[in-house]
Design a protein around this motif. Structure first.
Motif, PDB file in Angstrom:
ATOM      1  N   VAL A  16      37.394  33.536   6.523  1.00  0.00           N
ATOM      2  CA  VAL A  16      37.103  34.622   5.590  1.00  0.00           C
ATOM      3  C   VAL A  16      37.713  34.261   4.243  1.00  0.00           C
ATOM      4  O   VAL A  16      38.890  33.943   4.147  1.00  0.00           O
ATOM      5  N   VAL A  17      36.887  34.279   3.216  1.00  0.00           N
ATOM      6  CA  VAL A  17      37.348  33.966   1.871  1.00  0.00           C
ATOM      7  C   VAL A  17      37.588  35.271   1.128  1.00  0.00           C
ATOM      8  O   VAL A  17      36.706  36.116   1.053  1.00  0.00           O
ATOM      9  N   VAL A  18      38.771  35.441   0.603  1.00  0.00           N
ATOM     10  CA  VAL A  18      39.086  36.609  -0.207  1.00  0.00           C
ATOM     11  C   VAL A  18      38.914  36.203  -1.666  1.00  0.00           C
ATOM     12  O   VAL A  18      39.568  35.286  -2.148  1.00  0.00           O
ATOM     13  N   VAL A  19      37.995  36.860  -2.342  1.00  0.00           N
ATOM     14  CA  VAL A  19      37.729  36.558  -3.748  1.00  0.00           C
ATOM     15  C   VAL A  19      38.570  37.501  -4.598  1.00  0.00           C
ATOM     16  O   VAL A  19      38.419  38.720  -4.512  1.00  0.00           O
ATOM     17  N   PRO A  20      39.445  36.947  -5.415  1.00  0.00           N
ATOM     18  CA  PRO A  20      40.270  37.814  -6.257  1.00  0.00           C
ATOM     19  C   PRO A  20      39.444  38.475  -7.355  1.00  0.00           C
ATOM     20  O   PRO A  20      38.446  37.914  -7.816  1.00  0.00           O
ATOM     21  N   VAL A  21      39.849  39.651  -7.740  1.00  0.00           N
ATOM     22  CA  VAL A  21      39.181  40.354  -8.837  1.00  0.00           C
ATOM     23  C   VAL A  21      39.559  39.646 -10.132  1.00  0.00           C
ATOM     24  O   VAL A  21      40.737  39.375 -10.369  1.00  0.00           O
ATOM     25  N   PRO A  22      38.576  39.307 -10.970  1.00  0.00           N
ATOM     26  CA  PRO A  22      38.899  38.667 -12.244  1.00  0.00           C
ATOM     27  C   PRO A  22      39.768  39.573 -13.107  1.00  0.00           C
ATOM     28  O   PRO A  22      39.712  40.800 -13.005  1.00  0.00           O
ATOM     29  N   GLY A  23      40.561  38.959 -13.959  1.00  0.00           N
ATOM     30  CA  GLY A  23      41.397  39.722 -14.884  1.00  0.00           C
ATOM     31  C   GLY A  23      40.550  40.482 -15.881  1.00  0.00           C
ATOM     32  O   GLY A  23      39.346  40.243 -16.007  1.00  0.00           O
ATOM     33  N   PRO A  24      41.177  41.386 -16.605  1.00  0.00           N
ATOM     34  CA  PRO A  24      40.413  42.166 -17.594  1.00  0.00           C
ATOM     35  C   PRO A  24      39.973  41.280 -18.757  1.00  0.00           C
ATOM     36  O   PRO A  24      40.681  40.345 -19.131  1.00  0.00           O
ATOM     37  N   PRO A  25      38.815  41.564 -19.318  1.00  0.00           N
ATOM     38  CA  PRO A  25      38.355  40.813 -20.495  1.00  0.00           C
ATOM     39  C   PRO A  25      39.283  41.020 -21.688  1.00  0.00           C
ATOM     40  O   PRO A  25      40.008  42.010 -21.774  1.00  0.00           O
ATOM     41  N   VAL A  26      39.241  40.067 -22.582  1.00  0.00           N
ATOM     42  CA  VAL A  26      40.025  40.117 -23.814  1.00  0.00           C
ATOM     43  C   VAL A  26      39.040  40.041 -24.969  1.00  0.00           C
ATOM     44  O   VAL A  26      38.097  39.240 -24.948  1.00  0.00           O
ATOM     45  N   ILE A  27      39.251  40.879 -25.974  1.00  0.00           N
ATOM     46  CA  ILE A  27      38.385  40.881 -27.153  1.00  0.00           C
ATOM     47  C   ILE A  27      39.175  40.310 -28.318  1.00  0.00           C
ATOM     48  O   ILE A  27      40.306  40.723 -28.578  1.00  0.00           O
ATOM     49  N   SER A  28      38.564  39.362 -29.018  1.00  0.00           N
ATOM     50  CA  SER A  28      39.228  38.694 -30.130  1.00  0.00           C
ATOM     51  C   SER A  28      39.358  39.618 -31.335  1.00  0.00           C
ATOM     52  O   SER A  28      38.639  40.617 -31.442  1.00  0.00           O
ATOM     53  N   PRO A  29      40.246  39.257 -32.238  1.00  0.00           N
ATOM     54  CA  PRO A  29      40.211  39.945 -33.538  1.00  0.00           C
ATOM     55  C   PRO A  29      38.912  39.565 -34.241  1.00  0.00           C
ATOM     56  O   PRO A  29      38.210  38.642 -33.811  1.00  0.00           O
ATOM     57  N   PRO A  30      38.553  40.259 -35.306  1.00  0.00           N
ATOM     58  CA  PRO A  30      37.302  39.930 -36.003  1.00  0.00           C
ATOM     59  C   PRO A  30      37.276  38.465 -36.454  1.00  0.00           C
ATOM     60  O   PRO A  30      38.276  37.941 -36.946  1.00  0.00           O
ATOM     61  N   VAL A  31      36.154  37.822 -36.216  1.00  0.00           N
ATOM     62  CA  VAL A  31      35.946  36.448 -36.661  1.00  0.00           C
ATOM     63  C   VAL A  31      34.620  36.392 -37.413  1.00  0.00           C
ATOM     64  O   VAL A  31      33.769  37.274 -37.270  1.00  0.00           O
ATOM     65  N   TYR A  32      34.440  35.356 -38.219  1.00  0.00           N
ATOM     66  CA  TYR A  32      33.197  35.177 -38.967  1.00  0.00           C
ATOM     67  C   TYR A  32      32.443  33.988 -38.403  1.00  0.00           C
ATOM     68  O   TYR A  32      33.044  32.973 -38.054  1.00  0.00           O
ATOM     69  N   LEU A  33      31.137  34.115 -38.301  1.00  0.00           N
ATOM     70  CA  LEU A  33      30.303  33.014 -37.844  1.00  0.00           C
ATOM     71  C   LEU A  33      30.127  32.033 -38.994  1.00  0.00           C
ATOM     72  O   LEU A  33      29.620  32.398 -40.048  1.00  0.00           O
ATOM     73  N   ILE A  34      30.557  30.803 -38.782  1.00  0.00           N
ATOM     74  CA  ILE A  34      30.411  29.823 -39.852  1.00  0.00           C
ATOM     75  C   ILE A  34      29.391  28.754 -39.498  1.00  0.00           C
ATOM     76  O   ILE A  34      28.891  28.073 -40.366  1.00  0.00           O
TER      77      ILE A  34
END
Length: 129
Positions: A16-34
């Protein structure tokens, strides 16, 4: 916590494989598309990048990655269609794709709704860097 999936790579716990719950997402500070050029970056203004970690699994627990991408995208669509915020839908998708990888074939290993940990389906606190 994580829900168990039968079969798969086996691990050291009786198949039996126990799949861990992924950690919470992280949102970056504002960035600019270059990469798109200065005009496109100016037109879009600042954007935030969402990073959703994958479930941490050992290679011994991965039986087959066939169908992992499809299960990720399908779970993202489910999350968005049911009103989940994007970071929560990404976390669900990462979990479902990891569960799929515990068994051979494109469909075995996919979890049923009642086997997905509740913490993956409820709104979560997203961290902003």
């Amino acid at each position: 916590g994580g829900a168990a999936a039968g079969g798969g790579g086996g691990g050291g716990n009786g198949g039996v494989v126990v799949v861990p719950v992924p950690g919470p997402p992280v949102i970056s500070p504002p960035v600019y598309l270059i990469d798109a050029g200065d005009d496109a970056a100016a037109a879009l203004g600042p954007v935030r990048v969402v990073f959703a970690p994958a479930a941490a699994m050992s290679t011994a627990d991965v039986a087959d990655t066939t169908g992992a991408g499809d299960s990720f995208i399908g779970s993202m669509c489910y999350g968005v269609a049911t009103g989940m915020p994007l970071p929560a839908a990404m976390r669900l998708a990462a979990y479902v794709a990891a569960r799929k990888c515990t068994q051979l074939g494109a469909r075995p290993g996919l979890p049923r709704r009642h086997t997905v940990p509740e913490e993956v389906l409820v709104p979560l606190e997203v961290h902003t860097q």
